[in-house]
Design a protein around this motif. Sequence first.
Motif, PDB file in Angstrom:
ATOM      1  N   MET A   1       0.838  -1.183   0.000  1.00  0.00           N
ATOM      2  CA  MET A   1       0.000   0.000   0.000  1.00  0.00           C
ATOM      3  C   MET A   1       0.881   1.243   0.000  1.00  0.00           C
ATOM      4  SD  MET A   1      -3.192  -0.783  -0.067  1.00  0.00           S
ATOM      5  CE  MET A   1      -4.600  -0.315   0.870  1.00  0.00           C
ATOM      6  N   PRO A   2       0.472   2.251  -0.768  1.00  0.00           N
ATOM      7  CA  PRO A   2       1.268   3.489  -0.803  1.00  0.00           C
ATOM      8  C   PRO A   2       1.072   4.305   0.472  1.00  0.00           C
ATOM      9  CG  PRO A   2      -0.727   3.735  -2.105  1.00  0.00           C
ATOM     10  CD  PRO A   2      -0.672   2.298  -1.657  1.00  0.00           C
ATOM     11  N   THR A   3       2.005   5.197   0.719  1.00  0.00           N
ATOM     12  CA  THR A   3       1.851   6.157   1.806  1.00  0.00           C
ATOM     13  C   THR A   3       0.932   7.262   1.309  1.00  0.00           C
ATOM     14  OG1 THR A   3       4.060   5.656   2.616  1.00  0.00           O
ATOM     15  CG2 THR A   3       3.071   7.737   3.335  1.00  0.00           C
ATOM     16  N   ILE A   4      -0.200   7.431   1.983  1.00  0.00           N
ATOM     17  CA  ILE A   4      -1.215   8.391   1.556  1.00  0.00           C
ATOM     18  C   ILE A   4      -1.117   9.640   2.408  1.00  0.00           C
ATOM     19  CG2 ILE A   4      -3.688   8.800   1.245  1.00  0.00           C
ATOM     20  CD1 ILE A   4      -3.972   5.685   1.166  1.00  0.00           C
ATOM     21  N   SER A   5      -1.155  10.779   1.742  1.00  0.00           N
ATOM     22  CA  SER A   5      -1.205  12.055   2.457  1.00  0.00           C
ATOM     23  C   SER A   5      -2.238  12.937   1.769  1.00  0.00           C
ATOM     24  CB  SER A   5       0.163  12.734   2.465  1.00  0.00           C
ATOM     25  OG  SER A   5       0.576  13.028   1.145  1.00  0.00           O
ATOM     26  N   THR A   6      -2.721  13.918   2.509  1.00  0.00           N
ATOM     27  CA  THR A   6      -3.671  14.871   1.938  1.00  0.00           C
ATOM     28  C   THR A   6      -3.257  16.271   2.339  1.00  0.00           C
ATOM     29  OG1 THR A   6      -5.137  14.649   3.853  1.00  0.00           O
ATOM     30  CG2 THR A   6      -5.646  13.300   1.929  1.00  0.00           C
ATOM     31  N   ARG A   7      -3.664  17.214   1.525  1.00  0.00           N
ATOM     32  CA  ARG A   7      -3.464  18.621   1.860  1.00  0.00           C
ATOM     33  C   ARG A   7      -4.594  19.416   1.242  1.00  0.00           C
ATOM     34  NH1 ARG A   7      -1.685  21.777  -2.235  1.00  0.00           N
ATOM     35  NH2 ARG A   7      -0.730  20.766  -4.026  1.00  0.00           N
ATOM     36  N   ARG A   8      -4.889  20.521   1.883  1.00  0.00           N
ATOM     37  CA  ARG A   8      -5.929  21.397   1.376  1.00  0.00           C
ATOM     38  C   ARG A   8      -5.453  22.048   0.088  1.00  0.00           C
ATOM     39  NH1 ARG A   8      -9.975  24.949   4.849  1.00  0.00           N
ATOM     40  NH2 ARG A   8     -11.105  25.903   3.136  1.00  0.00           N
ATOM     41  N   ALA A   9      -6.304  22.066  -0.909  1.00  0.00           N
ATOM     42  CA  ALA A   9      -5.968  22.690  -2.194  1.00  0.00           C
ATOM     43  C   ALA A   9      -6.194  24.194  -2.086  1.00  0.00           C
ATOM     44  CB  ALA A   9      -6.830  22.106  -3.307  1.00  0.00           C
ATOM     45  N   GLU A  10      -5.324  24.935  -2.715  1.00  0.00           N
ATOM     46  CA  GLU A  10      -5.421  26.392  -2.795  1.00  0.00           C
ATOM     47  C   GLU A  10      -5.765  26.768  -4.236  1.00  0.00           C
ATOM     48  OE1 GLU A  10      -5.170  28.072  -0.035  1.00  0.00           O
ATOM     49  OE2 GLU A  10      -4.447  26.399   1.193  1.00  0.00           O
ATOM     50  N   VAL A  11      -6.043  28.040  -4.462  1.00  0.00           N
ATOM     51  CA  VAL A  11      -6.346  28.509  -5.822  1.00  0.00           C
ATOM     52  C   VAL A  11      -5.198  28.176  -6.774  1.00  0.00           C
ATOM     53  CG1 VAL A  11      -6.853  30.531  -7.250  1.00  0.00           C
ATOM     54  CG2 VAL A  11      -7.911  30.311  -5.006  1.00  0.00           C
ATOM     55  N   THR A  12      -3.981  28.219  -6.273  1.00  0.00           N
ATOM     56  CA  THR A  12      -2.820  27.903  -7.110  1.00  0.00           C
ATOM     57  C   THR A  12      -2.790  26.436  -7.540  1.00  0.00           C
ATOM     58  OG1 THR A  12      -1.485  27.568  -5.125  1.00  0.00           O
ATOM     59  CG2 THR A  12      -1.394  29.753  -6.158  1.00  0.00           C
ATOM     60  N   ASP A  13      -3.634  25.601  -6.923  1.00  0.00           N
ATOM     61  CA  ASP A  13      -3.729  24.185  -7.294  1.00  0.00           C
ATOM     62  C   ASP A  13      -4.838  23.927  -8.304  1.00  0.00           C
ATOM     63  OD1 ASP A  13      -1.728  23.066  -5.463  1.00  0.00           O
ATOM     64  OD2 ASP A  13      -3.118  23.656  -3.863  1.00  0.00           O
ATOM     65  N   ALA A  14      -5.397  24.977  -8.877  1.00  0.00           N
ATOM     66  CA  ALA A  14      -6.556  24.824  -9.764  1.00  0.00           C
ATOM     67  C   ALA A  14      -6.291  23.859 -10.917  1.00  0.00           C
ATOM     68  CB  ALA A  14      -7.011  26.179 -10.305  1.00  0.00           C
ATOM     69  N   ALA A  15      -5.109  23.889 -11.482  1.00  0.00           N
ATOM     70  CA  ALA A  15      -4.814  22.995 -12.615  1.00  0.00           C
ATOM     71  C   ALA A  15      -4.852  21.531 -12.181  1.00  0.00           C
ATOM     72  CB  ALA A  15      -3.467  23.347 -13.232  1.00  0.00           C
ATOM     73  N   THR A  16      -4.301  21.234 -11.014  1.00  0.00           N
ATOM     74  CA  THR A  16      -4.307  19.857 -10.512  1.00  0.00           C
ATOM     75  C   THR A  16      -5.727  19.414 -10.196  1.00  0.00           C
ATOM     76  OG1 THR A  16      -2.086  20.107  -9.597  1.00  0.00           O
ATOM     77  CG2 THR A  16      -3.438  18.333  -8.688  1.00  0.00           C
ATOM     78  N   VAL A  17      -6.470  20.246  -9.480  1.00  0.00           N
ATOM     79  CA  VAL A  17      -7.857  19.917  -9.146  1.00  0.00           C
ATOM     80  C   VAL A  17      -8.664  19.744 -10.429  1.00  0.00           C
ATOM     81  CG1 VAL A  17      -9.972  20.780  -8.059  1.00  0.00           C
ATOM     82  CG2 VAL A  17      -7.762  21.031  -6.881  1.00  0.00           C
ATOM     83  N   ALA A  18      -8.494  20.640 -11.379  1.00  0.00           N
ATOM     84  CA  ALA A  18      -9.231  20.569 -12.646  1.00  0.00           C
ATOM     85  C   ALA A  18      -8.917  19.284 -13.404  1.00  0.00           C
ATOM     86  CB  ALA A  18      -8.915  21.781 -13.509  1.00  0.00           C
ATOM     87  N   ARG A  19      -7.677  18.854 -13.382  1.00  0.00           N
ATOM     88  CA  ARG A  19      -7.296  17.620 -14.081  1.00  0.00           C
ATOM     89  C   ARG A  19      -8.102  16.435 -13.545  1.00  0.00           C
ATOM     90  NH1 ARG A  19      -1.866  16.950 -12.744  1.00  0.00           N
ATOM     91  NH2 ARG A  19      -2.287  15.180 -11.414  1.00  0.00           N
ATOM     92  N   PHE A  20      -8.231  16.349 -12.224  1.00  0.00           N
ATOM     93  CA  PHE A  20      -8.972  15.238 -11.626  1.00  0.00           C
ATOM     94  C   PHE A  20     -10.479  15.384 -11.829  1.00  0.00           C
ATOM     95  CE2 PHE A  20      -5.039  14.878  -8.982  1.00  0.00           C
ATOM     96  CZ  PHE A  20      -4.651  13.637  -9.464  1.00  0.00           C
ATOM     97  N   VAL A  21     -11.010  16.589 -11.645  1.00  0.00           N
ATOM     98  CA  VAL A  21     -12.443  16.792 -11.830  1.00  0.00           C
ATOM     99  C   VAL A  21     -12.822  16.572 -13.292  1.00  0.00           C
ATOM    100  CG1 VAL A  21     -14.340  18.462 -11.690  1.00  0.00           C
ATOM    101  CG2 VAL A  21     -12.695  18.268  -9.801  1.00  0.00           C
ATOM    102  N   HIS A  22     -11.970  17.009 -14.209  1.00  0.00           N
ATOM    103  CA  HIS A  22     -12.228  16.763 -15.630  1.00  0.00           C
ATOM    104  C   HIS A  22     -12.288  15.257 -15.897  1.00  0.00           C
ATOM    105  CE1 HIS A  22     -11.247  16.300 -19.927  1.00  0.00           C
ATOM    106  NE2 HIS A  22     -12.044  17.354 -20.049  1.00  0.00           N
ATOM    107  N   ALA A  23     -11.373  14.500 -15.325  1.00  0.00           N
ATOM    108  CA  ALA A  23     -11.378  13.046 -15.504  1.00  0.00           C
ATOM    109  C   ALA A  23     -12.659  12.435 -14.935  1.00  0.00           C
ATOM    110  CB  ALA A  23     -10.144  12.433 -14.853  1.00  0.00           C
ATOM    111  N   LEU A  24     -13.102  12.943 -13.767  1.00  0.00           N
ATOM    112  CA  LEU A  24     -14.344  12.473 -13.163  1.00  0.00           C
ATOM    113  C   LEU A  24     -15.528  12.752 -14.090  1.00  0.00           C
ATOM    114  CD1 LEU A  24     -16.136  11.510 -10.765  1.00  0.00           C
ATOM    115  CD2 LEU A  24     -16.046  13.881  -9.937  1.00  0.00           C
ATOM    116  N   LEU A  25     -15.620  13.985 -14.557  1.00  0.00           N
ATOM    117  CA  LEU A  25     -16.724  14.366 -15.444  1.00  0.00           C
ATOM    118  C   LEU A  25     -16.690  13.567 -16.739  1.00  0.00           C
ATOM    119  CD1 LEU A  25     -16.635  18.232 -14.933  1.00  0.00           C
ATOM    120  CD2 LEU A  25     -18.235  16.584 -13.910  1.00  0.00           C
TER     121      LEU A  25
END
Length: 151
Positions: free
Chosen positions: A1-25
Amino acid sequence: MPTISTRRAEVTDAATVARFVHALLDELSGGKAPGIEIVKQNAETVLADISVVAVIASADNEPVGVMVLNECTAIYAGGKFGVISELYVRPDMRSQGIAPHLIAVALAEGRARGWKRLEVGAPRQPKWKRTVDFYLRNRFEEVGPRLRRMI
């Protein structure tokens, strides 16, 4: 199992968040998601909203998923509650404990904010039965379908 971490996304993370949400959509719509630039613009707007919490999940320091959590208010809910509006994990990283980790983050956020409930809209059955089963295994309860009307 991989080591999982999380962090709060900021506006500067929009491209990363968009990449995943686009894949979901794209996955949910059978390849008919809006263009990535539109999703990125939407992500920038949403990430700037203080009532929204977006979380990026990483496995071994590589982003592999995202969750977007919104605070809502309703009489039936007894006040404020949370809604998971988007949750996506890369297909090659599913069943690695990442989505349950994201749900744990949502629950912790909800407890900190005094929410009494956390809701999520599940995609249509039976095609997305695996998704619904995942939420049921994570102690969500089915309460009926969600409908929408565009305005």
